[in-house]
Design a protein around this motif. Sequence first.
Motif, PDB file in Angstrom:
ATOM      1  N   ASN A   1     -17.315   6.585  -2.079  1.00 48.03           N
ATOM      2  CA  ASN A   1     -16.326   7.639  -1.896  1.00 48.03           C
ATOM      3  C   ASN A   1     -14.982   6.971  -1.674  1.00 48.03           C
TER       4      ASN A   1
ATOM      5  N   ALA B   1     -13.484   9.558  -4.791  1.00 45.44           N
ATOM      6  CA  ALA B   1     -12.502   8.751  -5.519  1.00 45.44           C
ATOM      7  C   ALA B   1     -13.076   7.424  -5.994  1.00 45.44           C
TER       8      ALA B   1
ATOM      9  N   ALA C   1     -14.849   5.803 -10.035  1.00 49.07           N
ATOM     10  CA  ALA C   1     -13.929   5.591 -11.150  1.00 49.07           C
ATOM     11  C   ALA C   1     -13.045   4.376 -10.882  1.00 49.07           C
ATOM     12  N   LEU C   2     -12.529   4.259  -9.673  1.00 49.38           N
ATOM     13  CA  LEU C   2     -11.635   3.150  -9.362  1.00 49.38           C
ATOM     14  C   LEU C   2     -12.381   1.820  -9.406  1.00 49.38           C
TER      15      LEU C   2
ATOM     16  N   SER D   1     -17.146   4.834 -13.752  1.00 44.56           N
ATOM     17  CA  SER D   1     -17.224   5.811 -14.831  1.00 44.56           C
ATOM     18  C   SER D   1     -16.532   5.320 -16.102  1.00 44.56           C
TER      19      SER D   1
ATOM     20  N   GLU E   1      -9.554   9.234 -17.173  1.00 42.32           N
ATOM     21  CA  GLU E   1     -10.404   9.374 -16.005  1.00 42.32           C
ATOM     22  C   GLU E   1      -9.850   8.562 -14.837  1.00 42.32           C
TER      23      GLU E   1
ATOM     24  N   ARG F   1      -6.792  10.198 -13.345  1.00 37.32           N
ATOM     25  CA  ARG F   1      -7.144  11.350 -12.511  1.00 37.32           C
ATOM     26  C   ARG F   1      -7.612  10.879 -11.144  1.00 37.32           C
ATOM     27  N   THR F   2      -8.411   9.851 -11.139  1.00 40.47           N
ATOM     28  CA  THR F   2      -8.984   9.386  -9.871  1.00 40.47           C
ATOM     29  C   THR F   2      -7.930   8.754  -8.975  1.00 40.47           C
ATOM     30  N   LYS F   3      -7.119   7.884  -9.546  1.00 41.45           N
ATOM     31  CA  LYS F   3      -6.099   7.239  -8.704  1.00 41.45           C
ATOM     32  C   LYS F   3      -5.082   8.274  -8.232  1.00 41.45           C
TER      33      LYS F   3
ATOM     34  N   ALA G   1      -5.869  11.353  -7.521  1.00 40.40           N
ATOM     35  CA  ALA G   1      -6.515  12.067  -6.417  1.00 40.40           C
ATOM     36  C   ALA G   1      -6.365  11.270  -5.127  1.00 40.40           C
ATOM     37  N   ALA G   2      -6.625   9.970  -5.219  1.00 39.54           N
ATOM     38  CA  ALA G   2      -6.546   9.129  -4.030  1.00 39.54           C
ATOM     39  C   ALA G   2      -5.126   9.121  -3.473  1.00 39.54           C
TER      40      ALA G   2
ATOM     41  N   GLN H   1      -0.524  12.544 -11.669  1.00 38.23           N
ATOM     42  CA  GLN H   1      -1.359  12.151 -12.811  1.00 38.23           C
ATOM     43  C   GLN H   1      -0.508  11.548 -13.908  1.00 38.23           C
TER      44      GLN H   1
END
Lengths: 552, 552
Positions: free
Chosen positions: A275, A293, A296-297, A301, A417, A420-422, A424-425, A525
């Motif tokens: 996570n 998060a 992906a980082l 993924s 992808e 999006r993840t970074k 979000a973090a 993003q």
Amino acid sequence: MKEWSRKVYVELPRPCEEDHRSMQKRLLAALRDCGSFYTGDSQSVFSHVVRDEADIRIRPAVLNDCLAICEQADWQVTASLGFDGRVWELLALEPGDTAAQHYGLCADLGSTTIIMELVDLNTGETLASESVFNPQIAYGDDILTRIFYTKDHPERRRELQEATAKGFRKLMVQLSKETGVDTRKCNILTVAGNTTMMHFLLGLDAFGVFQSPYAVQTLEPEVCRGAELGIPVQGFVYLCPAMENYLGGDIISGMLATGLPDREEISVFLDVGTNGELVVGNQEFLLAGAGAAGPALEGGSVRTGMRAENGAVDSVTTENGRLKAHVIGETEAKGICGSGIVDLLAELYLNGWIDLRGRFQEAEIRTEESRDEDEKEKLRIPGLKKLPMRDAASEKDMEYAIEYAQGLYFYQSDIDEFIRTKAAAMTMVEYMMNLIGLGMEDVGRFYVAGAFGTHIDKESAVTIGMYPDIDRDKIISPGNTSLQGAKKLLLDRSLTEKAEEIIERMQYVQFGAVEEFIELMRAAQAIPHTDLQRFPTVERRLLERQAAKAEK
Amino acid sequence: MKEWSRKVYVELPRPCEEDHRSMQKRLLAALRDCGSFYTGDSQSVFSHVVRDEADIRIRPAVLNDCLAICEQADWQVTASLGFDGRVWELLALEPGDTAAQHYGLCADLGSTTIIMELVDLNTGETLASESVFNPQIAYGDDILTRIFYTKDHPERRRELQEATAKGFRKLMVQLSKETGVDTRKCNILTVAGNTTMMHFLLGLDAFGVFQSPYAVQTLEPEVCRGAELGIPVQGFVYLCPAMENYLGGDIISGMLATGLPDREEISVFLDVGTNGELVVGNQEFLLAGAGAAGPALEGGSVRTGMRAENGAVDSVTTENGRLKAHVIGETEAKGICGSGIVDLLAELYLNGWIDLRGRFQEAEIRTEESRDEDEKEKLRIPGLKKLPMRDAASEKDMEYAIEYAQGLYFYQSDIDEFIRTKAAAMTMVEYMMNLIGLGMEDVGRFYVAGAFGTHIDKESAVTIGMYPDIDRDKIISPGNTSLQGAKKLLLDRSLTEKAEEIIERMQYVQFGAVEEFIELMRAAQAIPHTDLQRFPTVERRLLERQAAKAEK
């Protein structure tokens, strides 16, 4: 400072007609003379007023051996004492003076790896550190698979518990081999891990961690005997308490390790693992949150993503207009890990090959495979290809992908992808800063815990907007703070109160459907951000790189 | 009054989005609302100021089952709590409201017999009582043989421990069968036994009990988990503390049972078993002592002596100038037990067949076997014979013996031995009374604990000078005070402090080589005493009996 463990050398008076006290009384009196055993709460002088000798427990199983040891050792013995969370207990008696050999264990119980350190409790030095893959992996690579495996199957919870204990036992054997210290004689093992790991170690149902309403079995478990958990230390096991289902003991331990909750300046603590967990705060407030998060980082993924092990591309640079990958172990590249991805994206962006939105620059795209001779000279992005999309239904479902190492491609969808993840973090961080009326520029320290933070190139991470564009000295990669905190807890028992206090103070922030959060995330993003002005050093580097290219 | 065990019915709020506390917190909060869990010392208001929920321990193994039970029981459950000597612990959760089913166990751990009671903790009533022979007997009839068996053999201590536990398990099964109550669900078992029994139950070396300088392993052992001792109660085992090697928990328990230490009047407490233990005291002082008085009084060193079981002569009268024996079970006599011996000696004395010194009246002796017709009419002591002495070297080593039942003889040497023993016991009492400047006439209550006291005829016992010649109502046979005290301890945990206080107050009196003691004993070596005036009612009976005989 309070201890978990004590070793006390005592010369016991021999029993004689004038002194025929029981072995228990004899031992207790001698131990009492050797110093105070403070068991109470630092806040109250009156708590635990101990009654005479009742302050140290001696179980019959231990008492059983004492006479033979005393007689063998001419009544000169060393007592090993452990604290069970409420009271001291005599755990063993050793012949002679062995007070100099006084060791403890601390561990970070990760879902992938368990790391354990053997610590000299007299000096505070770590004598050795070992790690093993968490044997739970046999029941599922990811935590959720393991949780589903055990759901409604109490006997399978025992399997997971036993697998976890097996990992600890293996580490103890390895540490003993390495140092010659009998780790079974440790009176204390401190452990930090996330809430699921805590549940698995204790043999508890972890389904509540992931299932609404997220009521777990325990967040602050009792101090256990090693034997209760199948861990052969002669003393006790303390688990760093957790704050929430998604905010585990590993994070609380990280707070202790960094000292974040005690400072005036505002710090951000980001732990990227399975996570993404986040704490923003200082001595006055502590906001915490979590989001999915991690994977992906860390490359989870990404199509050719892999762990940072031999064969993984862990850094990427641009040389003579072409990407150049460094491979861990200097072998043939097999995939790319988190730090490689961050470098790769930074390079793609700085080279102008992807735009702010992370899209390969359509206008400039002519793949190397273009047969048309006229097009060849327009080639601008070396290594770019059109390849079938993941789960492509027809031949037409193609997407761009860039060859970052021999035969290995990073896809447009991978980039999307990752962004999006970074985003979000970073949005979690920004949102929390906004909550207290501040902006990213007010971040005093930006901790990125774990292996992820250790290996990522700061500059690249800022370039892609994964770290804020602040003074690079303020960006700190403290390493395994979960383990560091466990060690601190090992050396100073009073920190258990500190941990509880941190949990008490912490406020959990739910992001989810908050309007503002979604807006912030949309803005984030991009590479580095839709608002490039917030990343002045990145803008500068971009211009520099473009200027250099133009010069050529 | 404080409890060892609680059963608390709680209706737990279901976890929901607004209340997703952990199971542990949920349970602890509900239990906390149900009343205070007082863990401290009654003398100090400040001791054990409990920190929030930290006052009840929940071990992972128990927590593990809670969720399934709560879900099954619609979150209406009954918590079983036990006190471990320092802190409360949740031992089990049961579906529904089972608070009405709340039981505990208490036991008297004797070297020959273990007796256990199942007690309804809501009412204080004993539901059933069972006894078994102590399985330790397989390792020796007497305690010393068992101790020597285990000496220097730790693995044999485990055998003895396991044998003892087996006895407890058997009793639990019997009690369950008899009542339908699952005794394994008991949260507490209290045990009283002598110091050796305490050591064997705990698996400890008991050699110190009998070997100078008499330093034992423990006198006040920790509260143990049943599981630690192989006793399958789900909760804890408390052993009544001992004062000295020869003054065990059974005597302290007896103090609690009789209330002797709280009264103004001076009482004597005599426990005749393997040893003879004695306490003299009141609310101001407590003197205690012990001597090897037991076996002889119980018939152990008598040639045809036996336990009070089927076939034992348990009472003797004189009818028509001849002894008449009553046999337990109305069967053929096999031997004689303590109460029978006391009656027999009283009858021999009252009939004038033995004198004050216990010697068969030589002048009157003409055995039935006298062939000389002239002598026949002089026959005065029916059933008297000359028989070979024990370990007789030649045919000349003969002694008188009286046939107390068909073919069973009581020897002059048996009488001598018994008189020595009863004199030793009575001299302990007298010596202690003298120590405080008082005489036997000042004894307020004279307790004779145990089966011995229960079965002995008071009048006979006074006649032979085994009891003092005081108001018969003051002579009390309270029965098994060890078990009674264990039950009191079961029902009121605060009595553990009382027990400790009694031990604190008690002064151990050594007799041995004290000049005065030896003199007193010499004087007491008679029936009833060399100074018959001290036994006025005996003197009267003697005269009455002689008068009656003369009338015939």
